[in-house]
Design a protein around this motif. Structure first.
Motif, short mmCIF file in Angstrom:
data_model
loop_
_atom_site.label_atom_id
_atom_site.label_comp_id
_atom_site.label_asym_id
_atom_site.label_seq_id
_atom_site.Cartn_x
_atom_site.Cartn_y
_atom_site.Cartn_z
N ILE A 76 50.23 45.17 25.70
CA ILE A 76 49.19 44.29 25.17
C ILE A 76 48.35 45.02 24.12
CG2 ILE A 76 47.08 43.05 25.76
CD1 ILE A 76 48.35 42.26 28.37
N LYS A 228 48.78 48.09 32.57
CA LYS A 228 48.42 47.33 33.77
C LYS A 228 48.80 45.87 33.61
CE LYS A 228 44.58 50.36 35.10
NZ LYS A 228 43.11 50.45 35.32
N SER A 229 48.67 45.36 32.40
CA SER A 229 49.15 44.03 32.05
C SER A 229 50.01 44.16 30.81
CB SER A 229 48.00 43.06 31.79
OG SER A 229 47.23 42.86 32.95
N TYR A 231 52.80 42.01 27.90
CA TYR A 231 53.30 40.77 27.33
C TYR A 231 54.82 40.71 27.48
CZ TYR A 231 48.89 39.72 24.89
OH TYR A 231 47.59 39.41 24.59
N TYR A 262 58.28 38.72 38.74
CA TYR A 262 56.88 38.75 38.37
C TYR A 262 56.45 37.36 37.92
CZ TYR A 262 57.63 43.82 38.24
OH TYR A 262 57.93 45.11 38.57
N GLY A 264 53.78 35.17 35.62
CA GLY A 264 52.87 35.28 34.48
C GLY A 264 52.43 33.92 33.98
N GLU A 287 51.73 36.59 29.60
CA GLU A 287 50.98 37.74 30.13
C GLU A 287 51.31 37.92 31.60
OE1 GLU A 287 46.43 39.57 30.33
OE2 GLU A 287 46.82 37.64 29.37
N VAL A 288 51.68 39.16 31.96
CA VAL A 288 52.13 39.46 33.32
C VAL A 288 51.38 40.67 33.84
CG1 VAL A 288 54.11 40.11 34.74
CG2 VAL A 288 54.43 38.51 32.86
N GLU A 289 50.90 40.59 35.08
CA GLU A 289 50.29 41.75 35.73
C GLU A 289 51.39 42.74 36.10
OE1 GLU A 289 47.07 42.46 36.25
OE2 GLU A 289 46.53 40.65 35.15
N ASN A 290 51.17 44.01 35.74
CA ASN A 290 52.16 45.06 35.97
C ASN A 290 51.56 46.15 36.85
OD1 ASN A 290 54.58 46.55 35.66
ND2 ASN A 290 53.78 47.61 33.87
N THR A 291 51.05 45.72 38.00
CA THR A 291 50.31 46.66 38.86
C THR A 291 51.19 47.79 39.39
OG1 THR A 291 50.73 45.13 40.71
CG2 THR A 291 48.61 44.94 39.56
#
Length: 403
Positions: A76, A228-229, A231, A262, A264, A287-291
């Motif tokens: 991002i 962390k987030s 695209y 995931y 998003g 947008e996807v959280e990538n924890t």
């Protein structure tokens, strides 16, 4: 008494007729053998001309329409770090893929010149302070003399000017010191955010150019991004883009980890298309959280956008519905063949949602009804192949007879 000589045209004509008859006989044999094979391969070994049906029950299920596309992971906020200072890199403790905290050391340049400039500026500042103190004391003494009418107004004015010059010198010295300290700080590059080093451009000992004073834009040191987030950028076929809108949810599956899914949200749809291998596509951003950090920049993914999700509806395969509409168009006057006992009766139906696989039944059928699909494709294909062989054989025989 007549005889046929070897060079007689009548002999050649008879030979051509024999060839033609032989070819026709072979075609008949092939036709009979193929028809028998088609007949024996069917489930019903009765009359091959009788149309057979496959019975499909009408069931209740969830009707779904899912748009799928290939995507790629993109950071991002990808930041290209440069140094405002020029010089030789003496320390660069990071490597690609390393996670760093905000403020962590990325690179340190040779600071000898900057340190010397700071010391010189500090000394000049100390002198300016002393000169200002001296000018202030002189002004106070001369002011008292002026009030006692011991010196003229012109003499006091000169002392006032000297005091203003001393004040200006102090401000100038402070500015030079601040700028020298800035240059010293600029020789040390630190991470602006928590993130991952995506790319490293330089190594220890390399001389780099300033990113502010060089016309080329300076030398990049590293690329860093918070992961962390992320695209997901995907190209959607123009046929499906009208079904997509910002705010819709999307599932993302990384090809490197197919067991992980995931979730998003679509945040942007490109206003302009692009063409890839003669296919018109519109790019969307998800947008996807990538924890867990498993989505890496540049990874290939598959995205799935649920367009329709309607549970507990009557569903029938689209192939079982007869329609007067052209392929790809909305079905017109849809009808089906409903099994009633041993016979099939044509019945008009009303359909709702539809795709290339299934249709939703609104009226005309009930759960459990059997709908027949004519199983004639194999027989038709076999017949077409036989007709092609016959046409080819006839053409060969005519050609031979004319010679």
């Amino acid at each position: 008494m007549s005889s046929v000589l070897p060079g007689n045209p009548t002999n050649s004509l008879n030979m051509d007729k024999k060839k033609t008859l032989l070819i026709i006989a072979l075609v008949v044999v092939v036709f009979v053998a193929t028809a028998f094979a088609v007949l024996m391969n069917g489930e019903d070994r009765g009359d091959a001309t009788r149309v057979r049906y496959k019975d499909i029950p009408v069931n209740r299920a969830t009707f779904q329409i899912v748009v799928t596309a290939d995507g790629i992971v993109k950071p991002i906020d990808r930041i290209e770090l440069k140094s405002k200072a020029s010089g030789e890199i003496v320390e660069i403790p990071v490597e690609e893929g390393m996670f760093v905290k905000a403020g962590a050391l990325i690179a340190r340049l040779d600071q000898k010149d900057e340190l010397a400039a700071v010391k010189q500026a500090q000394a000049d500042l100390d002198i300016a302070k002393a000169e200002l103190n001296q000018a202030e004391r002189v002004y106070e003494r001369r002011k008292k003399l002026y009030e006692a009418d011991l010196i003229s107004e012109e003499e006091l004015g000169q002392i006032d000017l000297n005091l203003a010059v001393a004040k200006g010198g102090l401000v100038r010295a402070e500015t030079i010191l601040d700028r020298a300290k800035e240059r010293l700080a600029e020789s040390v590059v630190r991470a602006p955010v928590d993130g991952v080093i995506l790319q490293k451009y330089v190594e220890k000992g390399q001389i780099i150019a300033s990113g502010v004073s060089n016309v080329s834009g300076g030398s990049p040191i590293v690329d860093i991004a918070s992961m962390k987030s992320v695209y997901i950028e995907a190209g959607i076929d123009e046929i499906d883009i009208g079904k997509i809108r910002p705010g819709q949810t999307a599932d993302v599956i990384a090809q490197a980890s197919p067991n992980l899914k995931y979730h998003g949200k679509i945040i942007r749809i490109a206003p302009e298309s692009r063409v890839d291998q003669n296919v018109t596509l519109f790019d969307i951003l998800i947008e996807v959280e990538n924890t867990d950090g498993k989505l890496k920049s540049g990874m290939n993914t598959t995205i799935e956008v649920m367009i329709v999700d309607k549970p507990d509806v009557l569903i029938l395969p689209a192939v079982a519905v007869q329609s007067s509409g052209k392929p790809g168009e909305k079905m017109k006057n849809p009808k089906v063949l409903v099994k009633e006992g041993d016979r099939y009766t044509e019945r008009s139906i009303t359909i709702g949602l539809a795709d290339f696989k299934d249709v939703e039944i609104l009226e005309g059928l009930n759960e459990g009804d059997l709908v027949g699909i004519p199983m004639t494709s194999r027989l038709q294909e076999a017949n077409d192949r036989l007709e092609d062989r016959i046409r080819s054989s006839r053409g060969f025989g005519n050609s031979g007879g004319s010679r």
